[in-house]
Scaffold this motif. Structure first.
Motif, PDB file in Angstrom:
ATOM      1  N   THR A   1       0.835  -1.203   0.000  1.00 26.91           N
ATOM      2  CA  THR A   1       0.000   0.000   0.000  1.00 26.91           C
ATOM      3  C   THR A   1       0.868   1.251   0.000  1.00 26.91           C
ATOM      4  OG1 THR A   1      -1.569  -1.258   1.344  1.00 26.91           O
ATOM      5  CG2 THR A   1      -1.997   1.085   1.079  1.00 26.91           C
ATOM      6  N   ILE A   2       1.994   1.186   0.676  1.00 29.55           N
ATOM      7  CA  ILE A   2       2.945   2.300   0.642  1.00 29.55           C
ATOM      8  C   ILE A   2       3.466   2.493  -0.772  1.00 29.55           C
ATOM      9  CG2 ILE A   2       5.266   2.986   1.382  1.00 29.55           C
ATOM     10  CD1 ILE A   2       4.577   1.823   4.131  1.00 29.55           C
ATOM     11  N   TRP A   3       3.742   1.379  -1.469  1.00 25.38           N
ATOM     12  CA  TRP A   3       4.166   1.486  -2.872  1.00 25.38           C
ATOM     13  C   TRP A   3       3.073   2.119  -3.727  1.00 25.38           C
ATOM     14  CZ3 TRP A   3       5.868  -4.326  -3.036  1.00 25.38           C
ATOM     15  CH2 TRP A   3       7.020  -4.476  -2.252  1.00 25.38           C
ATOM     16  N   LEU A   4       1.823   1.811  -3.416  1.00 23.24           N
ATOM     17  CA  LEU A   4       0.708   2.400  -4.154  1.00 23.24           C
ATOM     18  C   LEU A   4       0.732   3.917  -4.029  1.00 23.24           C
ATOM     19  CD1 LEU A   4      -2.041   2.527  -5.599  1.00 23.24           C
ATOM     20  CD2 LEU A   4      -3.119   1.932  -3.418  1.00 23.24           C
ATOM     21  N   PHE A   5       0.832   4.423  -2.807  1.00 23.04           N
ATOM     22  CA  PHE A   5       0.852   5.875  -2.596  1.00 23.04           C
ATOM     23  C   PHE A   5       2.135   6.481  -3.161  1.00 23.04           C
ATOM     24  CE2 PHE A   5      -2.664   4.859   0.008  1.00 23.04           C
ATOM     25  CZ  PHE A   5      -3.354   6.025   0.289  1.00 23.04           C
ATOM     26  N   GLY A   6       3.245   5.756  -3.027  1.00 19.03           N
ATOM     27  CA  GLY A   6       4.492   6.237  -3.622  1.00 19.03           C
ATOM     28  C   GLY A   6       4.420   6.289  -5.136  1.00 19.03           C
ATOM     29  N   GLY A   7       3.769   5.293  -5.736  1.00 19.53           N
ATOM     30  CA  GLY A   7       3.601   5.273  -7.188  1.00 19.53           C
ATOM     31  C   GLY A   7       2.734   6.407  -7.684  1.00 19.53           C
TER      32      GLY A   7
ATOM     33  N   LEU B   1      -3.708  13.079  -0.834  1.00 21.87           N
ATOM     34  CA  LEU B   1      -3.241  11.701  -0.620  1.00 21.87           C
ATOM     35  C   LEU B   1      -2.985  11.431   0.859  1.00 21.87           C
ATOM     36  CD1 LEU B   1      -0.677  10.898  -3.476  1.00 21.87           C
ATOM     37  CD2 LEU B   1      -3.041  10.127  -3.269  1.00 21.87           C
ATOM     38  N   SER B   2      -2.387  12.404   1.533  1.00 21.47           N
ATOM     39  CA  SER B   2      -2.066  12.240   2.947  1.00 21.47           C
ATOM     40  C   SER B   2      -3.318  12.037   3.788  1.00 21.47           C
ATOM     41  CB  SER B   2      -1.290  13.468   3.441  1.00 21.47           C
ATOM     42  OG  SER B   2      -0.885  13.303   4.785  1.00 21.47           O
TER      43      SER B   2
ATOM     44  N   LEU C   1      -2.476   5.557 -13.135  1.00 22.88           N
ATOM     45  CA  LEU C   1      -3.443   4.461 -13.231  1.00 22.88           C
ATOM     46  C   LEU C   1      -2.729   3.117 -13.219  1.00 22.88           C
ATOM     47  CD1 LEU C   1      -6.329   3.436 -13.710  1.00 22.88           C
ATOM     48  CD2 LEU C   1      -5.910   3.683 -16.174  1.00 22.88           C
ATOM     49  N   GLU C   2      -1.648   3.045 -14.009  1.00 25.26           N
ATOM     50  CA  GLU C   2      -0.883   1.794 -14.065  1.00 25.26           C
ATOM     51  C   GLU C   2      -0.334   1.421 -12.694  1.00 25.26           C
ATOM     52  OE1 GLU C   2       3.639   0.749 -14.803  1.00 25.26           O
ATOM     53  OE2 GLU C   2       2.829   2.264 -16.154  1.00 25.26           O
ATOM     54  N   ARG C   3       0.321   2.378 -12.030  1.00 29.48           N
ATOM     55  CA  ARG C   3       0.932   2.069 -10.734  1.00 29.48           C
ATOM     56  C   ARG C   3      -0.127   1.813  -9.676  1.00 29.48           C
ATOM     57  NH1 ARG C   3       6.071   6.310 -11.077  1.00 29.48           N
ATOM     58  NH2 ARG C   3       6.997   5.271 -12.894  1.00 29.48           N
ATOM     59  N   GLY C   4      -1.233   2.537  -9.776  1.00 26.21           N
ATOM     60  CA  GLY C   4      -2.312   2.300  -8.833  1.00 26.21           C
ATOM     61  C   GLY C   4      -2.896   0.909  -8.972  1.00 26.21           C
TER      62      GLY C   4
END
Length: 469
Positions: free
Chosen positions: A68-74, A117-118, A259-262
């Protein structure tokens, strides 16, 4: 020739570059980025080692929310890419004033975007571990870690915009040095918060947030005050309010990436929920395995940063053949390095795991899955480099769809098929097969010339770029 002299050859429409000059420039841009990427991974590994020596449960709580952290980072990096690619195009076209205007608009709108986002992250943090199917005894630590990370998202977004803009202008050395500094600070702060203050997983989150804060301040200062091309002192008018044309192009470049990273991270979250019932040993082995594998593919991401800069500036200069030259130089370089790294990872997997955890079960299972993944690294390199080439060209929609189809159709379906009988090994077999398939289709896409069209709907010829000022 110096890096700046070689970049001037890229931007000068009347100049031609030899193969040696292209290779030299690619290497000069890649090395600082590779060092920064490797230091970032070293930071993650040291973080994991610090938590791993506390308890398996604490390491598992961080690993649970990592996707999920990668999702927000992406989503953060996708937003930053939308502005950074425009900076590359404008610098390549000789429009430095327009590049600086894009950056200021990016910093202002990026801060607003990051706040949204935060707030989303903070609001979902109490529920996220339960959604992922975690055991009750790791939910509290996972919630606290993710909530603190969410508070730091504005720092991450502003840092990404500033660093991306510097890199796309050709200044890769300074942001890379600052990223190395951030990794050093992260280790120091984490040691203080985790062990000296006894804060456990919360200490890891606080330490990382502090490192990002100091680095973001330094990165924005270098961008706005010191960089010879992008510093704001050169402009009489400092426009920060976003303009419609800039935001429209940002959306055209960044939305497919976001969209892709999400969706890809959503797939990773789904896979994490499949892994969660396998127990803390499997969760920890998976988390540490991903961290260790990063040592293999981070050099690829370093070369990919150079590819985005070189292809983006070549497009801004309207040099289509040069775009293809740099794309294939970066592709062969990335695949070669990651093939060597994959072989080393296969040979040294148990030793690598023993450095970050004393748990023999985690070491045994993690070594098995890491050796499975090692075989896919050359094709993973192909997908990494080709994606960044297409980002530099401003063509992000089709590559994003290719990534989405690959991870959902191949990886997720194979994971569901293999996990019931093979456990965590099934997850990594599915991953290796999917990365190989993804690399093959990206190489096929790169062989076409449609991605390198100079004049398209995004209007990236020199005259059209200047008309958006």
């Amino acid at each position: 020739m110096t890096k700046d002299e070689l970049l001037e050859l890229v931007r000068n429409e009347n100049s031609e570059m030899t193969l040696r000059q292209k290779l030299h420039l690619t290497i000069m841009l890649s090395i600082p980025a590779i060092i920064a990427q490797l230091s970032f991974i070293a930071m993650q590994m040291i973080d994991a080692a610090m938590l791993g020596h506390l308890s398996t449960d604490e390491a598992a709580s961080v690993g649970l929310v990592s996707t999920t952290i990668w999702l927000f980072g992406g989503l953060s990096s996708a937003f930053a890419s939308g502005f950074a690619v425009q900076v590359a195009h404008r610098v390549g076209a000789g429009d430095d004033v327009g590049a600086r205007s894009v950056i200021r608009q990016g910093l202002f709108s990026g801060f607003i975007y990051a706040l949204i986002l935060s707030l989303i992250g903070i609001s979902i943090s109490p529920y996220l571990p339960h959604w992922l199917g975690a055991s009750e005894h790791i939910c509290k630590n996972a919630t606290e870690y993710f909530a603190i990370f969410s508070c730091a998202i504005p720092l991450i977004v502003l840092n990404s915009i500033a660093a991306g803009s510097l890199r796309c202008s050709g200044n890769i050395k300074q942001p890379s040095m600052l990223m190395v500094m951030m990794c050093t600070l992260d280790v120091v702060f984490n040691y203080l918060f985790i062990f000296k203050l006894g804060l456990g997983t919360k200490g890891a989150a606080y330490g990382t947030a502090m490192a990002y804060l100091i680095t973001m301040i330094c990165m924005v200062y270098v961008l706005a005050m010191k960089d010879k091309t992008l510093n704001f002192i050169q402009d009489k008018k400092l426009d920060f309010l976003p303009k419609h044309k800039i935001l429209k192009k940002t959306a055209r470049i960044g939305c497919p990436i976001g969209l892709e990273r999400g969706v890809m991270c959503t797939a990773q979250i789904a896979i994490s929920s499949i892994i969660a019932p396998l127990g803390t040993v499997a969760i920890t082995a998976n988390t540490f395995g991903i961290n260790l594998e990063s040592l293999c593919y981070m050099p690829g991401y370093g070369i990919a940063e150079a590819a985005t800069t070189l292809v983006g500036q070549s497009k801004g200069a309207s040099k289509r053949n040069l775009m293809h030259n740099f794309a294939w130089i970066c592709m062969f370089m990335g695949m070669g390095i990651m093939t060597i790294m994959g072989a080393l990872m296969w040979l040294l997997a148990p030793e690598m795991f023993s450095l970050i955890t004393p748990d023999h079960e985690v070491i045994a299972l993690g070594s098995e899955v890491l050796r499975i993944e090692a075989w896919a690294e050359p094709f993973f390199a192909a997908s990494i480099i080709a994606t960044s080439v297409f980002v530099g060209a401003g063509k992000t929609l089709i590559p994003s769809l290719m990534n989405l189809c690959s991870i959902w159709v191949v990886r997720v379906s194979l994971t569901l098929l293999l996990v019931p009988t093979m456990g965590l090994k099934g997850v990594w077999i599915a991953m290796a097969i999917e990365l190989t398939c993804r690399g093959i289709i990206f190489i096929a896409r790169l062989c076409t010339r449609s991605w390198s069209a100079i004049k398209d709907r995004s209007g990236m010829t020199k005259d059209e770029i200047r008309s958006t000022k």
